[in-house]
Each structure stands twice: as structure tokens, then as C-alpha cells.
Motif scaffolding. Structure first.
Motif, PDB file in Angstrom:
ATOM      1  N   ASN A   2     -21.348  26.193  36.079  1.00 18.11           N
ATOM      2  CA  ASN A   2     -20.853  24.965  36.666  1.00 18.11           C
ATOM      3  C   ASN A   2     -21.682  23.784  36.184  1.00 18.11           C
ATOM      4  N   LEU A   3     -21.253  23.131  35.096  1.00 17.03           N
ATOM      5  CA  LEU A   3     -22.012  21.994  34.574  1.00 17.03           C
ATOM      6  C   LEU A   3     -21.730  20.767  35.425  1.00 17.03           C
ATOM      7  N   SER A   4     -22.779  20.043  35.689  1.00 17.59           N
ATOM      8  CA  SER A   4     -22.607  18.890  36.558  1.00 17.59           C
ATOM      9  C   SER A   4     -23.605  17.820  36.170  1.00 17.59           C
ATOM     10  N   PRO A   5     -23.230  16.551  36.342  1.00 20.32           N
ATOM     11  CA  PRO A   5     -24.188  15.494  36.029  1.00 20.32           C
ATOM     12  C   PRO A   5     -25.382  15.508  36.972  1.00 20.32           C
ATOM     13  N   THR A   6     -25.264  16.245  38.086  1.00 22.14           N
ATOM     14  CA  THR A   6     -26.391  16.288  39.013  1.00 22.14           C
ATOM     15  C   THR A   6     -27.357  17.412  38.670  1.00 22.14           C
ATOM     16  N   ASN A   7     -27.076  18.140  37.608  1.00 20.60           N
ATOM     17  CA  ASN A   7     -28.002  19.186  37.191  1.00 20.60           C
ATOM     18  C   ASN A   7     -29.123  18.591  36.338  1.00 20.60           C
ATOM     19  N   ASP A  25     -31.729  36.419  25.222  1.00 19.78           N
ATOM     20  CA  ASP A  25     -30.461  37.028  24.797  1.00 19.78           C
ATOM     21  C   ASP A  25     -29.272  36.409  25.537  1.00 19.78           C
ATOM     22  N   GLY A  26     -28.972  35.192  25.176  1.00 18.22           N
ATOM     23  CA  GLY A  26     -27.732  34.593  25.679  1.00 18.22           C
ATOM     24  C   GLY A  26     -27.762  34.231  27.147  1.00 18.22           C
ATOM     25  N   ILE A  27     -28.784  33.496  27.569  1.00 16.75           N
ATOM     26  CA  ILE A  27     -28.852  33.163  28.996  1.00 16.75           C
ATOM     27  C   ILE A  27     -28.136  31.839  29.286  1.00 16.75           C
ATOM     28  N   ASP A  28     -27.570  31.778  30.475  1.00 17.30           N
ATOM     29  CA  ASP A  28     -26.932  30.568  31.004  1.00 17.30           C
ATOM     30  C   ASP A  28     -27.540  30.300  32.375  1.00 17.30           C
ATOM     31  N   PHE A  29     -27.907  29.088  32.609  1.00 14.33           N
ATOM     32  CA  PHE A  29     -28.283  28.716  33.971  1.00 14.33           C
ATOM     33  C   PHE A  29     -28.322  27.200  34.099  1.00 14.33           C
ATOM     34  N   ALA A  30     -28.337  26.762  35.329  1.00 14.33           N
ATOM     35  CA  ALA A  30     -28.480  25.337  35.592  1.00 14.33           C
ATOM     36  C   ALA A  30     -29.422  25.168  36.769  1.00 14.33           C
ATOM     37  N   ALA A  31     -30.163  24.091  36.756  1.00 13.00           N
ATOM     38  CA  ALA A  31     -31.036  23.771  37.883  1.00 13.00           C
ATOM     39  C   ALA A  31     -30.547  22.456  38.492  1.00 13.00           C
ATOM     40  N   PRO A  32     -30.026  22.499  39.715  1.00 10.72           N
ATOM     41  CA  PRO A  32     -29.585  21.254  40.344  1.00 10.72           C
ATOM     42  C   PRO A  32     -30.751  20.291  40.514  1.00 10.72           C
ATOM     43  N   ALA A  33     -30.475  19.010  40.385  1.00 14.74           N
ATOM     44  CA  ALA A  33     -31.536  18.011  40.569  1.00 14.74           C
ATOM     45  C   ALA A  33     -32.148  18.185  41.952  1.00 14.74           C
ATOM     46  N   SER A  62     -29.530  29.897  18.870  1.00 13.48           N
ATOM     47  CA  SER A  62     -28.233  29.276  19.174  1.00 13.48           C
ATOM     48  C   SER A  62     -28.196  28.950  20.656  1.00 13.48           C
ATOM     49  N   GLY A  63     -27.180  28.198  21.042  1.00 16.07           N
ATOM     50  CA  GLY A  63     -27.063  27.796  22.442  1.00 16.07           C
ATOM     51  C   GLY A  63     -27.380  26.329  22.620  1.00 16.07           C
ATOM     52  N   SER A  64     -27.158  25.852  23.818  1.00 17.64           N
ATOM     53  CA  SER A  64     -27.416  24.428  24.076  1.00 17.64           C
ATOM     54  C   SER A  64     -28.318  24.251  25.288  1.00 17.64           C
ATOM     55  N   ILE A  65     -29.092  23.194  25.258  1.00 18.43           N
ATOM     56  CA  ILE A  65     -29.990  22.854  26.368  1.00 18.43           C
ATOM     57  C   ILE A  65     -29.826  21.374  26.654  1.00 18.43           C
ATOM     58  N   ARG A  66     -29.481  21.051  27.868  1.00 24.23           N
ATOM     59  CA  ARG A  66     -29.470  19.647  28.286  1.00 24.23           C
ATOM     60  C   ARG A  66     -30.498  19.499  29.404  1.00 24.23           C
ATOM     61  N   VAL A  67     -31.372  18.527  29.224  1.00 22.43           N
ATOM     62  CA  VAL A  67     -32.400  18.264  30.227  1.00 22.43           C
ATOM     63  C   VAL A  67     -32.299  16.804  30.647  1.00 22.43           C
ATOM     64  N   LEU A  68     -32.114  16.586  31.939  1.00 25.08           N
ATOM     65  CA  LEU A  68     -31.965  15.232  32.494  1.00 25.08           C
ATOM     66  C   LEU A  68     -30.881  14.452  31.735  1.00 25.08           C
ATOM     67  N   GLY A  69     -29.860  15.179  31.354  1.00 25.35           N
ATOM     68  CA  GLY A  69     -28.719  14.554  30.683  1.00 25.35           C
ATOM     69  C   GLY A  69     -28.866  14.413  29.184  1.00 25.35           C
ATOM     70  N   HIS A  70     -30.018  14.828  28.634  1.00 27.93           N
ATOM     71  CA  HIS A  70     -30.242  14.675  27.194  1.00 27.93           C
ATOM     72  C   HIS A  70     -30.160  16.025  26.481  1.00 27.93           C
ATOM     73  N   ASP A 256     -23.600  35.632  38.806  1.00 32.02           N
ATOM     74  CA  ASP A 256     -22.916  34.379  39.150  1.00 32.02           C
ATOM     75  C   ASP A 256     -23.273  33.835  40.517  1.00 32.02           C
ATOM     76  N   ALA A 257     -24.286  34.412  41.098  1.00 34.51           N
ATOM     77  CA  ALA A 257     -24.526  34.015  42.480  1.00 34.51           C
ATOM     78  C   ALA A 257     -25.206  32.672  42.615  1.00 34.51           C
ATOM     79  N   VAL A 258     -25.894  32.228  41.587  1.00 34.45           N
ATOM     80  CA  VAL A 258     -26.680  31.022  41.744  1.00 34.45           C
ATOM     81  C   VAL A 258     -26.101  29.972  40.888  1.00 34.45           C
ATOM     82  N   PRO A 259     -26.380  28.760  41.331  1.00 37.20           N
ATOM     83  CA  PRO A 259     -25.955  27.669  40.494  1.00 37.20           C
ATOM     84  C   PRO A 259     -26.231  28.080  39.097  1.00 37.20           C
ATOM     85  N   ALA A 260     -25.261  28.236  38.489  1.00 38.07           N
ATOM     86  CA  ALA A 260     -25.448  28.628  37.165  1.00 38.07           C
ATOM     87  C   ALA A 260     -24.746  27.620  36.358  1.00 38.07           C
TER      88      ALA A 260
END
Lengths: 260, 266
Positions: A2-7, A25-33, A62-70, A256-260
Motif C-alpha cells: 500500500n504505497l502512500s504519500p504518508t509513508n 531477496d525481493g523484500i517489500d515494505f513501507a514505514a508509515p510516517a 534491483s527494486g525501488s526505494i523511496r525515502v521521505l518521498g525521494h 501482508d499483515a503489516v503496512p506493507a
């Protein structure tokens, strides 16, 4: 995911390969602000590699990383100015005094009124008597407090901490944890914490990622994980995952249990 | 001060604070240039007494070579030792996760090298003037151009050495002290390029330093500024600095691929 501008952090399909070794190995996660996210896992699970990629020290395969919107692959310096990092495995120059060290980083992070900020941090972290002592003459606990002051010099919106209380006595460890809780509450800072101290993770973290062999093998709030594994503390959950054992009625791996 | 200048100053402040706190480091800056000048100064005195006043100009060229070579050497070491100081203090991890850009790191190291070079060479210049009657400023305003070329060459070599340290880690440290000495025989510091065997002259002429020293001897021996040597020196410096910058950029990128920025000191 769940990508969000508040992450504060958004990681997608992150892979890091060193030759034949797949470190992440192919991790996905997000940390809410404003959240405190714990990265847990045994040695070699990929925690430090993940943090190094979040900091731009290491380029992902490979993969993408956005930190504080950058986007950290294209625009890392914009994010680096708003974040900071502390690790017991990276030192400050030992011959410089604490004040000189903090001034250096005040300059590097373009902190306004650096000396006033140093005085503020010295008061808050009880560093007053240490300011004019060389960093190399400090005890482990004092060094940790100084490293924390360095990581807070620019009032970061995102703080990456690699084992922030490793080798500290319980009193100093508690002081650091209390201070981190207060700083997060006062500023809304997002904290990403890699730690082997399960009690610390239970106390500080709102979300936890369990890593094993470079993969996220489970995630959730500390309470979610305790409930799911039917355990009383995270250390048992950690051992369940590390040793591939499941408690009665134990869970399947939950991605999928956590803000991901 | 804000932005890039402030970050560059931040890294310079870190090194200046180190020198303020460590007099052996400060002393070491001038120790080798002064020692070198003493040895060559006494040698020059001996040669003058032995060969008479006819040797005076040759002796001046010798002492000029000693001083100008120190400019190149100290400029190179100023960059590499400052970089190594970060590596030795295991501070690179903090530096590289700050907003300091790689070019700002290089700019700070170059500024430090200028300071280190001036602090190191100035006592040797004073010594040469006071005890051996050699005034390097007698070369005239063109001395500034000689200094500039030798400093730029030192930085190019230093960037190549830093690149090797980024590539091979602490194992490449000895290059910081040795690599420029390997270029000394081809730099024609104390003798004209024409003295070299024909096969190695192209190597010498590809080095900016050889043109600077030819130019210096032109002034001291013939009293004429040989501008084409200076032009060659600037041109070659442009090429070598460009090559070294590309090498540094490449190795910095590769260090980020390999994760060497955190483990480089190990």
C-alpha cells in the motif's frame, strides 16, 4: 503493498545480490510516517544490507526505494539531508572532542545555529561534561549517547538505528530507549530500528518485519506476532522463525499483515 | 555560509581540528620537506665549494627541483592522507550518509591538501633562502603557474590512489606514500628530459611535472620563460585530471555496488 504519500519509507521488490549470494531477496515494505519499524532477524538475515540500501551506501541489484518521498537511486541527497543514522559499528573521529565532532556534522547537515543545537542536545542527553573530551576517551555508553546526538543534530524526520543499544548496560540502554520514545512523540519522526534486543523492539516498535535469509518471513505489530505465534515474548517468536518451528496452531508465514 | 561551501568547510573543519589537537601531525607536515632541503642544501653547498661559482646556477636548479617536487608530493599526500584519516577513524560510513556529495568530498580534500602543502613547504622555502641563498621567488610570477601545475598533478595522482583504495581497500594504502616516487625518475626533477634514454622520453613528456621542471630550468639556466612547456603542462593536467576524475567516479559507484563504503577500512 500500500504505497502512500504518508509513508516515510517505501521499498518494492528490493534485491541485493553479491555474486552467487542473495543477501536481500525481493523484500517489500513501507514505514508509515511517525511509526517505529523494527527489523528483526538473525545474523546474515539482511538487516544491515537493507539499512545500507536505505541510506544510499549500497546500490540494490534491483527494486525501488523511496525515502521521505525521494527516489534514493536518483535523488538521495535530498532525502539524506532530512534523515540520519547511528550504528555502534561506525565511529566518530576519536581525537576530536565531542563538541568538534558534533560541529562537523552540524556543518555537513547545514544545521542553523549549530552551537545552540549542540547545547540543546547536550542538555537533553546529559552530555554537558563530555563536550570538551575527545571522543576516544569516552565509555561505550557515553559513545552511544554521543552517536545518538550526532544522529539527531539535524532534527531528522527519519532515523535509522542499527543496534542502538548494543553493548550498553541496562541503565544506559533504558535511557536511550526513553529518549527515543520521547523524541518520536515530540517530533513525529519515523524510526527504523535493527536490533537483537527483543524487549527493546517490543517496547519501541509499532511494526516489526521479521527477516530470514534476505526475505521478509513475517510482519505485524509486536502484539500481532505474539498472538499469532501464541507466545509471551518476541524472543520466542524470533526463535520460532529462526528455527522453523511453529507453536500449536501456529501460523503460516504472513506477508501482508503489516503496512506493507 | 550554507549549502555546498558549508559542507566542504565541515569536512575541512574536521581535519583542521585534528591538527589543532595533534602537534606531532602538524610537525610531520613540515618535517620531510625541511629534512629534504637540509640534505640537498648541504649537497649543494659541497658542490659549490668543490666546483666553484660556475656551479651556482646548476645548484639553484637542484634546490628549485627539491622545492617544487615537494609541492607536487605534498599536494598528492594532502588529499590521500586526509582521505585515509577518515578511513582510519572508521568515519566514512557517517560521511557518506550525510548530504555531502562526492565532489564536495574531493573539494574538501583538495582544500586540505593546499593547506597541508603550504604549511609543509613554507619552512623549506624559508630554509633554502636563509641558509642556502636560494630564493625560489626569484623565478618570478611564473612560479605561481609552476605551483598550480604541480598541485593539479598531485591531485590527479591522489584521486587515482583514492580510487585504488576504494577498489582494493586498506591493502592499497601504501600507494599513498609510494606512487608519486615512481613517477619521479620520469619527471626530470633534477636533470633535463634529454638525459633520459630515448625510449622513456615519451613517458616523461606525458607528465605535466616534466614540463614544469624543464620550464624551471629554462628560467634558472637561460633566463627565459618557455611558455610552451607551461601550456603542455596545463594541457596534460587537464587530460590526467579528467581521467582521474572518471576513475574516481567509477570506483565510487562500484564501491556502492559492492558495499565497500562501510567495510573499506577492514
Amino acid at each position: 503493498m500500500n504505497l502512500s504519500p504518508t509513508n516515510a519509507i517505501e521499498v518494492q521488490g528490493l534485491i541485493k545480490r553479491y555474486g552467487d549470494v542473495l543477501a536481500v531477496d525481493g523484500i517489500d515494505f513501507a514505514a508509515p510516517a511517525g511509526a517505529t519499524l523494527g527489523l528483526l532477524g538473525g545474523n546474515g538475515a539482511g538487516k544491515t544490507t537493507t539499512i545500507a540500501m536505505l541510506l544510499g551506501l549500497l546500490l540494490p541489484t534491483s527494486g525501488s526505494i523511496r525515502v521521505l518521498g525521494h527516489d534514493m537511486l536518483r535523488d538521495r541527497f535530498a532525502a539524506l539531508a532530512r534523515m540520519n543514522f547511528s550504528s555502534p559499528y561506525v565511529s566518530l573521529p576519536q581525537r576530536l572532542t565531542v563538541r568538534e565532532n558534533l560541529r562537523v556534522y552540524g556543518h555537513l547537515y547545514n544545521v542553523r545555529h549549530t552551537d545552540a543545537r549542540i547545547a540543546e542536545l547536550a542538555a537533553e542527553l546529559d552530555l554537558g561534561v563530555l563536550l570538551d573530551r575527545p571522543a576516544g576517551q569516552l565509555s561505550a555508553g557515553q559513545k552511544t549517547r554521543v552517536a545518538l546526538a550526532k544522529s539527531l543534530i539535524n532534527r531528522p524526520e527519519l532515523l535509522l538505528l542499527d543496534e542502538p543499544t548494543a553493548s550498553l548496560d541496562p541503565d544506559t540502554g533504558d535511557l536511550v530507549r526513553t529518549w527515543l520514545e520521547r523524541y518520536r512523540a515530540e517530533t513525529g519522526c519515523t524510526i527504523l530500528l535493527a536490533s537483537h534486543n527483543m524487549a527493546e523492539v517490543e517496547r519501541l516498535c509499532s511494526h516489526v518485519l521479521m527477516l530470514k535469509q534476505g526475505r521478509v518471513v513475517d510482519r505485524g505489530s509486536p502484539q500481532d506476532l505474539l498472538d499469532r505465534y501464541g507466545r509471551d515474548d518476541l524472543e520466542e517468536v524470533f526463535l520460532d522463525i529462526a528455527r522453523d518451528r511453529r507453536s500449536a496452531g501456529g501460523p503460516s508465514v504472513n506477508q501482508d499483515a503489516v503496512p506493507a | 555560509m550554507t549549502g555546498a561551501p558549508r559542507r566542504i568547510w565541515g569536512l575541512m573543519y574536521r581535519h583542521l581540528a585534528l591538527y589543532r589537537r595533534s602537534w606531532p601531525r602538524l610537525l610531520e607536515l613540515a618535517y620531510w620537506p625541511v629534512l629534504g632541503m637540509c640534505i640537498w642544501g648541504f649537497t649543494a653547498t659541497f658542490l659549490t665549494r668543490r666546483l666553484g661559482s660556475g656551479a651556482a646556477v646548476t645548484v639553484s636548479a637542484l634546490l628549485g627541483g627539491v622545492l617544487l617536487w615537494e609541492v607536487c608530493l605534498r599536494s598528492q599526500m594532502g588529499v590521500t592522507i586526509s582521505f585515509l584519516e577518515e578511513l582510519w577513524s572508521r568515519n566514512l560510513g557517517h560521511v557518506f550518509v550525510s548530504p555531502l556529495r562526492p565532489w564536495e568530498l574531493v573539494a574538501a580534500l583538495i582544500c586540505m591538501s593546499m593547506i597541508r602543502m603550504l604549511v609543509g613547504v613554507a619552512p623549506a622555502v624559508a630554509l633554502a633562502w636563509a641558509f642556502y641563498a636560494f630564493n625560489v621567488f626569484a623565478l618570478g610570477p611564473v612560479l605561481v603557474l609552476f605551483f598550480a601545475n604541480l598541485m593539479i598533478m598531485g591531485w590527479s595522482v591522489a584521486l587515482a590512489v583514492v580510487s585504488m583504495i576504494l577498489r582494493h581497500g586498506a591493502g592499497a594504502e601504501p600507494l599513498a606514500w609510494s606512487v608519486l616516487f615512481g613517477l619521479a625518475p620520469f619527471s626530470a626533477v633534477f636533470y633535463p628530459v634529454a638525459v633520459l634514454p630515448a625510449a622513456v622520453r615519451p613517458i616523461a613528456l606525458a607528465l605535466p611535472s616534466a614540463h614544469v621542471f624543464e620550464g624551471m630550468r629554462g628560467i634558472l639556466l637561460d633566463g627565459a620563460v618557455q611558455w610552451y612547456h607551461l601550456l603542455w603542462a596545463f594541457g596534460l593536467n587537464g587530460v590526467w585530471l579528467g581521467v582521474a576524475t572518471l576513475l574516481f567516479a567509477r570506483q565510487f559507484h562500484q564501491a556502492r555496488v559492492r558495499g565497500a563504503l562501510l567495510s573499506i577500512g577492514e
